[in-house]
Design a protein around this motif. Structure first.
Motif, PDB file in Angstrom:
ATOM      1  N   VAL A 184       0.807  -1.225   0.000  1.00  0.00           N
ATOM      2  CA  VAL A 184       0.000   0.000   0.000  1.00  0.00           C
ATOM      3  C   VAL A 184       0.835   1.267   0.000  1.00  0.00           C
ATOM      4  N   SER A 185       2.108   1.148   0.330  1.00  0.00           N
ATOM      5  CA  SER A 185       2.939   2.348   0.286  1.00  0.00           C
ATOM      6  C   SER A 185       4.331   1.924  -0.162  1.00  0.00           C
ATOM      7  N   ALA A 186       4.798   2.538  -1.266  1.00  0.00           N
ATOM      8  CA  ALA A 186       6.012   2.079  -1.931  1.00  0.00           C
ATOM      9  C   ALA A 186       7.264   2.352  -1.096  1.00  0.00           C
ATOM     10  N   GLY A 187       8.299   1.568  -1.376  1.00  0.00           N
ATOM     11  CA  GLY A 187       9.582   1.757  -0.710  1.00  0.00           C
ATOM     12  C   GLY A 187      10.068   0.463  -0.079  1.00  0.00           C
ATOM     13  N   VAL A 188      11.352   0.432   0.234  1.00  0.00           N
ATOM     14  CA  VAL A 188      11.930  -0.762   0.864  1.00  0.00           C
ATOM     15  C   VAL A 188      12.658  -0.319   2.129  1.00  0.00           C
ATOM     16  N   CYS A 189      12.548  -1.113   3.182  1.00  0.00           N
ATOM     17  CA  CYS A 189      13.322  -0.791   4.383  1.00  0.00           C
ATOM     18  C   CYS A 189      13.782  -2.094   5.014  1.00  0.00           C
ATOM     19  N   ARG A 190      14.799  -2.021   5.875  1.00  0.00           N
ATOM     20  CA  ARG A 190      15.184  -3.215   6.615  1.00  0.00           C
ATOM     21  C   ARG A 190      15.576  -2.830   8.021  1.00  0.00           C
ATOM     22  N   GLY A 191      15.371  -3.748   8.918  1.00  0.00           N
ATOM     23  CA  GLY A 191      15.685  -3.458  10.319  1.00  0.00           C
ATOM     24  C   GLY A 191      15.042  -4.499  11.218  1.00  0.00           C
ATOM     25  N   ARG A 192      15.079  -4.204  12.520  1.00  0.00           N
ATOM     26  CA  ARG A 192      14.509  -5.139  13.495  1.00  0.00           C
ATOM     27  C   ARG A 192      12.989  -4.962  13.551  1.00  0.00           C
ATOM     28  N   ILE A 193      12.347  -6.073  13.815  1.00  0.00           N
ATOM     29  CA  ILE A 193      10.892  -6.043  13.905  1.00  0.00           C
ATOM     30  C   ILE A 193      10.447  -5.690  15.320  1.00  0.00           C
ATOM     31  N   LEU A 194       9.408  -4.896  15.421  1.00  0.00           N
ATOM     32  CA  LEU A 194       8.760  -4.663  16.717  1.00  0.00           C
ATOM     33  C   LEU A 194       7.302  -5.061  16.545  1.00  0.00           C
ATOM     34  N   VAL A 195       6.897  -6.136  17.244  1.00  0.00           N
ATOM     35  CA  VAL A 195       5.499  -6.552  17.152  1.00  0.00           C
ATOM     36  C   VAL A 195       4.739  -5.864  18.268  1.00  0.00           C
ATOM     37  N   ILE A 196       3.697  -5.148  17.885  1.00  0.00           N
ATOM     38  CA  ILE A 196       2.900  -4.522  18.941  1.00  0.00           C
ATOM     39  C   ILE A 196       1.524  -5.179  18.950  1.00  0.00           C
ATOM     40  N   GLY A 197       1.074  -5.455  20.139  1.00  0.00           N
ATOM     41  CA  GLY A 197      -0.204  -6.152  20.253  1.00  0.00           C
ATOM     42  C   GLY A 197      -1.308  -5.167  20.489  1.00  0.00           C
ATOM     43  N   ARG A 198      -2.518  -5.618  20.329  1.00  0.00           N
ATOM     44  CA  ARG A 198      -3.641  -4.771  20.705  1.00  0.00           C
ATOM     45  C   ARG A 198      -4.336  -5.446  21.880  1.00  0.00           C
ATOM     46  N   SER A 199      -3.490  -5.854  22.843  1.00  0.00           N
ATOM     47  CA  SER A 199      -4.025  -6.592  23.985  1.00  0.00           C
ATOM     48  C   SER A 199      -4.915  -5.665  24.801  1.00  0.00           C
ATOM     49  N   ASP A 227      -1.862 -13.569   9.226  1.00  0.00           N
ATOM     50  CA  ASP A 227      -1.520 -13.872  10.617  1.00  0.00           C
ATOM     51  C   ASP A 227      -0.085 -13.487  10.968  1.00  0.00           C
ATOM     52  N   ALA A 228       0.515 -12.592  10.165  1.00  0.00           N
ATOM     53  CA  ALA A 228       1.939 -12.281  10.365  1.00  0.00           C
ATOM     54  C   ALA A 228       2.242 -11.812  11.790  1.00  0.00           C
ATOM     55  N   SER A 229       1.331 -11.047  12.380  1.00  0.00           N
ATOM     56  CA  SER A 229       1.656 -10.483  13.700  1.00  0.00           C
ATOM     57  C   SER A 229       1.786 -11.563  14.768  1.00  0.00           C
ATOM     58  N   SER A 230       1.144 -12.712  14.555  1.00  0.00           N
ATOM     59  CA  SER A 230       1.310 -13.758  15.563  1.00  0.00           C
ATOM     60  C   SER A 230       2.483 -14.673  15.216  1.00  0.00           C
ATOM     61  N   ARG A 231       3.014 -14.584  14.011  1.00  0.00           N
ATOM     62  CA  ARG A 231       4.129 -15.464  13.637  1.00  0.00           C
ATOM     63  C   ARG A 231       5.473 -14.756  13.684  1.00  0.00           C
ATOM     64  N   LEU A 232       5.437 -13.442  13.572  1.00  0.00           N
ATOM     65  CA  LEU A 232       6.696 -12.702  13.625  1.00  0.00           C
ATOM     66  C   LEU A 232       7.018 -12.371  15.077  1.00  0.00           C
ATOM     67  N   GLU A 233       8.301 -12.158  15.345  1.00  0.00           N
ATOM     68  CA  GLU A 233       8.688 -11.850  16.728  1.00  0.00           C
ATOM     69  C   GLU A 233       9.528 -10.597  16.800  1.00  0.00           C
ATOM     70  N   THR A 234       9.330  -9.875  17.887  1.00  0.00           N
ATOM     71  CA  THR A 234      10.140  -8.678  18.119  1.00  0.00           C
ATOM     72  C   THR A 234      11.611  -9.060  18.113  1.00  0.00           C
ATOM     73  N   GLY A 235      12.406  -8.236  17.426  1.00  0.00           N
ATOM     74  CA  GLY A 235      13.847  -8.488  17.410  1.00  0.00           C
ATOM     75  C   GLY A 235      14.325  -9.201  16.171  1.00  0.00           C
ATOM     76  N   GLN A 236      13.421  -9.854  15.438  1.00  0.00           N
ATOM     77  CA  GLN A 236      13.862 -10.542  14.214  1.00  0.00           C
ATOM     78  C   GLN A 236      14.310  -9.502  13.191  1.00  0.00           C
ATOM     79  N   TYR A 237      15.296  -9.884  12.382  1.00  0.00           N
ATOM     80  CA  TYR A 237      15.776  -8.959  11.360  1.00  0.00           C
ATOM     81  C   TYR A 237      14.971  -9.212  10.081  1.00  0.00           C
ATOM     82  N   ALA A 238      14.489  -8.154   9.440  1.00  0.00           N
ATOM     83  CA  ALA A 238      13.637  -8.362   8.260  1.00  0.00           C
ATOM     84  C   ALA A 238      13.803  -7.242   7.246  1.00  0.00           C
ATOM     85  N   LEU A 239      13.318  -7.540   6.071  1.00  0.00           N
ATOM     86  CA  LEU A 239      13.295  -6.550   4.996  1.00  0.00           C
ATOM     87  C   LEU A 239      11.834  -6.409   4.561  1.00  0.00           C
ATOM     88  N   LEU A 240      11.374  -5.188   4.451  1.00  0.00           N
ATOM     89  CA  LEU A 240       9.984  -4.981   4.050  1.00  0.00           C
ATOM     90  C   LEU A 240       9.974  -4.316   2.677  1.00  0.00           C
TER      91      LEU A 240
END
Ligand code: PEP
Ligand code: MG
Length: 591
Positions: free
Chosen positions: A17-32, A218-231
């Protein structure tokens, strides 16, 4: 949906939905959401509980208005208006009466009552197969969270304003409120499990120019904070633990993007002229005087469409003549001597005002809209006409009417303008006697009578967003029939040509200010059809100009000739894409 590979790279696919590429650590935030306890109340406690609910609604309203103000100032009026939907939830009498009824009849606490009623509404909306309504469910949940936090005395759960280090934010659903707060320096990109291309969060991401993907399931439940990723926001892919090969390939893509941005900066302030010397006027669409700097930064040559609806929303009363005069003259002065085309109020359809109780209509897009509304609500219209006329003394102001469907409407509107001019003369208030008046061409009937209109106007501005919807009978908001919404439909090509011909026959200029003008793919077709001006969203002015400067008018004319004789929307689109990619390949390198 995760696809593990030998080297541990995993990919998650969603909707870009929004163009561009980035990489870095993942931060999963919940809506608990805090669990909502049910508390039984005595009869004598009920009134206090209802007062507590009402206080929290007022508090929520203040918070939303504050977020809206910050977003409007920082990102633009259109983004700010996203929060109108949230404010409307707080004004929904049916919902609020039901919450109060639950408190009174079940004798329970306000949190419990609000949560159970609002969640039932949201679940119903979310289950409907319609992206627009599903989005309303997100709005409802966003507001519910705020109301509950206020009732429970909690801070916002997710504070995206104060992230400590750069990261890619992953969440089940990022609400527009959270998106609006995110700190651009530390949010490299984001992905959500739910959402669609037209979701407000997606619109915000594009405005903020943050790479983003929605619909990751279901990405938010499978990804973990701290993992390195490219979006990858071009193609809608998140790659966790990217391999060296992947990083290399994306490195190449990023280099291309950086080079493209440099190229765009090089031509930003140069004229939009084709290789064979044909000059096109390239301007920008705005919603508020605050957008004037963006017009200059974009290298636009003026404002081709100033949508004035945004001045009317979120107010108790319509804006006064004086308030409007301030807004219009501010834009005119800021951009002088560049032209600013102010469109008179285009209320109705999908644009609703909070202060005017408009009747519910079966077909709002065919209903009491735009010029039809203004010609009946003449006090509102005259305030606006006087304000625009007065602003014309302060800069290069032009005015146009939306949704003109025939000559009568034009004559009536022009008669009102003459009356307002007479009043201003009598009051010795200055205005530009020669202020040009034009009309938007956005109904098929306006195209058919375009010659009659052209005799009485100084310019046309084709509103392709509505022209497509009305000509093809395709609701522009309905995702289910989005495939039928075809800008290259042969009927649309011919309607644009007929409008240009009628305008040129009567020696008036013809502009396009609908979304078609913001897409570089369509620039050659529009130029070839003889359009004199394109008015695009500010961030898209440079890409459109870049393409025009690499195009020959002869190529554009050949494309238009082909399109006028072609019977297939798909074939016309393919030719448009082919020519655009051939003349400006770097605009389309996303892989
Ligand atoms: C259009 O219809 O193309 C247009 C520019 O107007 P709006 O999108 O505001 O209806
Ligand atoms: Mg329109």
């Amino acid at each position: 949906m995760a696809e593990p590979s030998q080297k541990g790279e995993q990919s998650f696919r969603g909707i870009p939905v929004s163009a561009g590429v980035c990489r870095g650590r993942i931060l999963v935030i919940g809506r608990s959401r805090s669990s909502i306890g049910k508390r039984e109340l005595t009869e004598s406690e009920l009134q206090d509980e209802i007062s507590r609910l009402e206080r929290s609604l007022v508090q929520t309203r203040h918070q939303l208005l504050e977020v809206q103000r910050r977003v409007s100032e920082g990102m633009g009026a259109a983004e700010g208006s996203i929060f109108d939907a949230h404010l409307l939830v707080l004004e929904d009498r049916t919902l609020l009466d039901e919450v109060i009824r639950v408190i009174q009849t079940q004798k329970v606490n306000a949190e419990y009552a609000f949560h159970s009623v609002a969640e039932r509404y949201a679940t119903t909306l979310a289950a409907i197969e319609d992206d627009y309504l599903r989005e309303r469910a997100t709005d409802m949940r966003d507001v519910t969270t705020r109301v509950l936090n206020n009732l429970l005395g909690l801070e916002d759960e997710v504070d995206l304003r104060h992230l400590k280090e750069p990261c890619i934010v992953i969440s089940h659903d990022l609400t527009p409120s959270s998106t609006a707060q995110l700190d651009k320096r530390n949010v490299l990109g984001f992905g959500t499990d739910v959402g669609s291309k037209t979701s407000h969060t997606a619109i915000m991401a594009r405005s903020l120019r943050i790479p983003a993907i929605v619909g990751l399931k279901d990405a938010s439940s499978r990804l973990e904070t701290g993992q390195y990723a490219l979006l990858d926001g071009f193609n809608g892919i998140i790659l966790v633990n990217p391999t060296d090969q992947t990083l290399f390939e994306y490195g190449q893509l990023l280099k291309k993007q950086v080079t493209l941005e440099e190229k765009l900066r090089d031509i930003q302030f140069k004229p939009a002229v084709t290789l064979d010397g044909h000059r096109v006027f390239l301007s920008a669409n705005i919603e508020s005087p605050n957008d004037a700097p963006a017009v200059q930064d974009a290298g636009a040559e003026g404002v081709g469409l100033f949508r004035t609806e945004y001045l009317y929303i979120n107010r108790e009363l319509p804006p006064s003549e004086e308030q409007q005069y301030q807004a219009y003259s501010e834009a005119a002065r800021a951009l002088k001597p560049l032209p600013v085309v102010i469109r008179t109020l285009d209320l109705g359809g999908d644009k609703f005002l909070t202060h005017l109780p408009l009747p519910r209509e079966m077909n709002p897009f065919l209903g009491w809209r735009a010029i039809r509304f203004c010609l009946q609500e003449q006090d509102i219209f005259r305030d606006q006409l006087r304000a625009i006329l007065r602003a014309s003394a302060e800069g290069n102001v032009k005015m146009m009417y939306p949704m003109i469907s025939g000559l009568d409407e034009l004559n009536q509107a022009n008669a009102l303008v003459e009356q307002c001019k007479g009043e201003l003369r009598a009051e010795k208030i200055p205005f530009d006697e020669q202020m040009e008046i034009g009309a938007m061409i956005e109904t098929p009937s306006a195209v058919i009578v375009a010659e009659s209109l052209a005799k009485r106007l100084r310019f046309f501005s084709i509103g392709t967003n509505d022209l497509i919807q009305y000509s093809l009978a395709v609701d522009r908001m309905n995702e289910k029939i989005a495939h039928l919404y075809e800008p290259t439909h042969p009927a649309i090509v011919r309607l644009i040509k007929a409008t240009v011909d009628a305008g040129h026959l009567h020696k008036i200029w013809v502009s396009v200010c609908g979304e078609m003008a913001s897409d570089p793919i369509f620039a050659p077709l529009l130029l070839g059809l003889g359009v004199d001006e394109l008015s695009a969203a500010p961030p898209l002015v440079a890409p459109v100009k870049f393409l025009i400067r690499r195009l020959k008018l002869t190529e554009a004319k050949a494309l238009a000739e082909f399109a006028l004789n072609c019977e297939s929307a798909g074939e016309i689109l393919a030719r448009c894409q082919e020519l655009a990619r051939q003349v400006a390949p770097s605009l389309f390198e996303t892989k």
